[in-house]
Enzyme design. Structure first.
Site, mmCIF file in Angstrom:
data_model
loop_
_atom_site.group_PDB
_atom_site.id
_atom_site.type_symbol
_atom_site.label_atom_id
_atom_site.label_comp_id
_atom_site.label_asym_id
_atom_site.label_seq_id
_atom_site.Cartn_x
_atom_site.Cartn_y
_atom_site.Cartn_z
ATOM 1 N N ARG A 5 -130.779 -37.696 106.581
ATOM 2 C CA ARG A 5 -131.358 -38.929 106.051
ATOM 3 C C ARG A 5 -131.728 -39.853 107.211
ATOM 4 N NH1 ARG A 5 -132.203 -36.512 102.072
ATOM 5 N NH2 ARG A 5 -131.447 -36.893 99.955
ATOM 6 N N HIS A 60 -140.325 -35.406 105.666
ATOM 7 C CA HIS A 60 -139.191 -35.186 104.759
ATOM 8 C C HIS A 60 -139.426 -33.958 103.858
ATOM 9 C CE1 HIS A 60 -135.696 -37.117 102.296
ATOM 10 N NE2 HIS A 60 -135.704 -35.794 102.167
HETATM 11 N N1 LIG Z 1 -134.424 -33.371 104.860
HETATM 12 C C1 LIG Z 1 -134.363 -32.693 103.747
HETATM 13 O O1 LIG Z 1 -135.361 -32.147 103.293
HETATM 14 C C2 LIG Z 1 -133.066 -32.551 103.038
HETATM 15 C C3 LIG Z 1 -131.965 -33.280 103.410
HETATM 16 N N2 LIG Z 1 -130.759 -33.087 102.782
HETATM 17 C C4 LIG Z 1 -129.600 -33.862 103.226
HETATM 18 O O2 LIG Z 1 -128.581 -32.986 103.675
HETATM 19 C C5 LIG Z 1 -127.322 -33.527 103.303
HETATM 20 C C6 LIG Z 1 -126.234 -32.474 103.353
HETATM 21 O O3 LIG Z 1 -126.364 -31.572 102.280
HETATM 22 P P1 LIG Z 1 -125.218 -30.508 101.931
HETATM 23 O O4 LIG Z 1 -124.887 -29.683 103.105
HETATM 24 O O5 LIG Z 1 -125.625 -29.829 100.696
HETATM 25 O O6 LIG Z 1 -123.978 -31.497 101.648
HETATM 26 P P2 LIG Z 1 -122.439 -31.135 101.555
HETATM 27 O O7 LIG Z 1 -121.822 -32.186 100.705
HETATM 28 O O8 LIG Z 1 -122.261 -29.710 101.170
HETATM 29 O O9 LIG Z 1 -121.913 -31.277 103.064
HETATM 30 C C7 LIG Z 1 -121.666 -32.509 103.654
HETATM 31 C C8 LIG Z 1 -120.828 -32.303 104.913
HETATM 32 O O10 LIG Z 1 -120.697 -33.559 105.578
HETATM 33 C C9 LIG Z 1 -119.316 -33.798 105.859
HETATM 34 N N3 LIG Z 1 -119.025 -35.232 105.822
HETATM 35 C C10 LIG Z 1 -119.259 -36.121 104.839
HETATM 36 N N4 LIG Z 1 -118.834 -37.346 105.183
HETATM 37 C C11 LIG Z 1 -118.300 -37.220 106.402
HETATM 38 C C12 LIG Z 1 -117.658 -38.136 107.290
HETATM 39 N N5 LIG Z 1 -117.490 -39.440 106.972
HETATM 40 N N6 LIG Z 1 -117.217 -37.671 108.470
HETATM 41 C C13 LIG Z 1 -117.354 -36.355 108.786
HETATM 42 N N7 LIG Z 1 -117.951 -35.441 108.007
HETATM 43 C C14 LIG Z 1 -118.410 -35.872 106.825
HETATM 44 C C15 LIG Z 1 -118.561 -33.064 104.768
HETATM 45 O O11 LIG Z 1 -117.223 -32.827 105.176
HETATM 46 P P3 LIG Z 1 -116.175 -32.024 104.256
HETATM 47 O O12 LIG Z 1 -116.718 -30.606 104.176
HETATM 48 O O13 LIG Z 1 -114.904 -32.092 104.997
HETATM 49 O O14 LIG Z 1 -116.189 -32.696 102.931
HETATM 50 C C16 LIG Z 1 -119.412 -31.803 104.618
HETATM 51 O O15 LIG Z 1 -119.030 -30.843 105.566
HETATM 52 C C17 LIG Z 1 -127.610 -34.124 101.918
HETATM 53 O O16 LIG Z 1 -126.668 -35.107 101.585
HETATM 54 C C18 LIG Z 1 -129.008 -34.690 102.096
HETATM 55 O O17 LIG Z 1 -128.945 -36.036 102.479
HETATM 56 C C19 LIG Z 1 -130.616 -32.162 101.793
HETATM 57 C C20 LIG Z 1 -131.683 -31.408 101.401
HETATM 58 C C21 LIG Z 1 -132.984 -31.557 101.961
HETATM 59 O O1 LIG Z 2 -132.574 -32.596 98.176
HETATM 60 C C1 LIG Z 2 -132.598 -33.543 98.974
HETATM 61 O O2 LIG Z 2 -131.620 -34.278 99.182
HETATM 62 C C2 LIG Z 2 -133.825 -33.799 99.722
HETATM 63 O O3 LIG Z 2 -133.833 -34.595 100.603
HETATM 64 C C3 LIG Z 2 -135.014 -33.014 99.344
HETATM 65 O O4 LIG Z 2 -136.106 -33.259 100.145
#
Ligand SMILES: NC(=O)C1=CN([C@@H]2O[C@H](COP(=O)(O)OP(=O)(O)OC[C@H]3O[C@@H](n4cnc5c(N)ncnc54)[C@H](OP(=O)(O)O)[C@@H]3O)[C@@H](O)[C@H]2O)C=CC1
Ligand SMILES: O=C(O)C(=O)CO
Length: 313
Positions: free
Chosen positions: A228, A276
């Protein structure tokens, strides 16, 4: 069973048909302002508050993306929007893991093989071989080791780079060094050559990639923001690029989207930009996933992908 659908840009008709085919017992409709008729499930992206409020009978709300920061921000401003008893689900992977892998592998290999430097040399018609990085020094640090972060770690591991990740809780991912919690962030950053961000946007992670964090990476490090825009302080990245602390960045997400024409990021020679779309919602995969989750819910089970609203992801 009644399902309401709202997305600000997706074509509702193909989603309604696709869901109807997968769930023949359901009646799926596009939600319109003023529609207060009963619904069992809602599929949404950035929904208007009035779509969900007062619907305590919902058996589930499905976000049509992986990140739910848009919905949780609205919920903070309008706590009446979603009854506490209604579970919120998000998309887990549904084809986004592979898309993130493609983006990360392309970008990291490009930096490792110095294609960014050769592109600049081409503009100067300069035929000159540059010194290669050493693979063992090209440590990749992934912020976030969830669904997408661990997918990206797996895809980069096969190239022989040292890989580390940082999360809230400790992880066991074969061949990946796990760091966790605020106390281990500095150790995670120290020695990192490529920083990849795949954290969720929460009050704890907003603005996390700032000058102070960037200064702890290897000198001449690279930054890849796939999560993000709110995570990255854009002025701090520009300052670190100018100071040579950061060599290059690839950014898919921005504080303001679309990125304003006036942003200095557009013209920066060492910043790559995509609009994005690092990983988009794939309708067929997402509909399969949501239809399966609804069937599980109807059978009295709790599907995966439930968002912890207090935790913020
Ligand atoms: N650019 C794009 O097109 C897209 C962007 N995204 C972004 O990618 C992000 C991640 O997606 P996804 O992998 O599915 O999410 P998940 O919820 O599966 O993973 C999030 C990870 O972040 C860690 N985390 C959260 N808060 C903290 C913190 N305060 N300190 C340290 N680690 C932290 C979590 O730790 P723990 O495992 O210990 O809980 C977890 O490992 C989404 O939230 C979205 O914003 C998603 C899709 C598309
Ligand atoms: O799925 C999400 O969070 C995205 O950012 C898709 O672009």
């Amino acid at each position: 069973m009644d399902i309401i659908f709202y997305h600000p840009s997706f074509k509702a008709a193909s989603w309604i048909n696709g869901l109807q085919q997968r769930l023949p017992q359901a009646t799926v409709r596009q939600w319109q302002p003023g529609d207060n008729a009963a619904a069992d499930y809602a599929l949404v992206r950035t929904p208007p508050v009035e779509m969900l409020q007062g619907r305590s009978d919902l058996k589930g709300v499905f976000a049509l993306g992986a990140g739910v920061d848009d919905i949780l921000t609205q919920l903070k401003q309008h706590p009446e929007m979603l009854s506490e008893s209604v579970p919120l689900f998000r998309l887990e992977d549904t084809g986004m893991g592979l898309q993130m892998q493609e983006y990360a592998v392309y970008t990291v290999l490009g930096w490792f093989r110095r294609f960014d430097d050769y592109q600049q040399q081409k503009q100067q018609t300069l035929w000159q071989s540059l010194k290669n990085y050493r693979r063992q020094d090209f440590t990749i640090g992934i912020l976030g080791a969830g669904v997408l972060g661990s997918n990206v770690a797996q895809s980069l591991k096969v190239w022989g780079f040292p890989i580390r990740c940082w999360s809230r809780s400790p992880k066991q991912i074969d061949g990946v060094t796990s760091y966790y919690g605020a106390d281990q962030l500095s150790d995670f950053l120290s020695g990192t050559q490529v920083l990849i961000n795949l954290l969720p946007n929460t009050p704890q992670t907003v603005g996390i990639i700032n000058r102070q964090l960037l200064s702890q990476l290897n000198s001449g490090a690279f930054v890849l923001n796939l999560a993000r825009g709110a995570h990255l302080v854009e002025e701090d990245l520009l300052a670190a690029l100018e100071a040579g602390e950061i060599k290059a960045a690839a950014l898919d997400v921005f504080v303001q989207e679309p990125l304003p024409e006036t942003s200095p990021l557009w013209s920066h020679p060492r910043v790559a930009i995509t609009p994005h779309n690092a990983a988009v919602t794939l309708p067929e995969e997402a509909m399969d996933y949501i239809a399966k989750s609804i069937q599980q819910r109807e059978a009295g089970e709790m599907p995966e992908g439930r968002v912890d609203i207090v935790r913020g992801y």
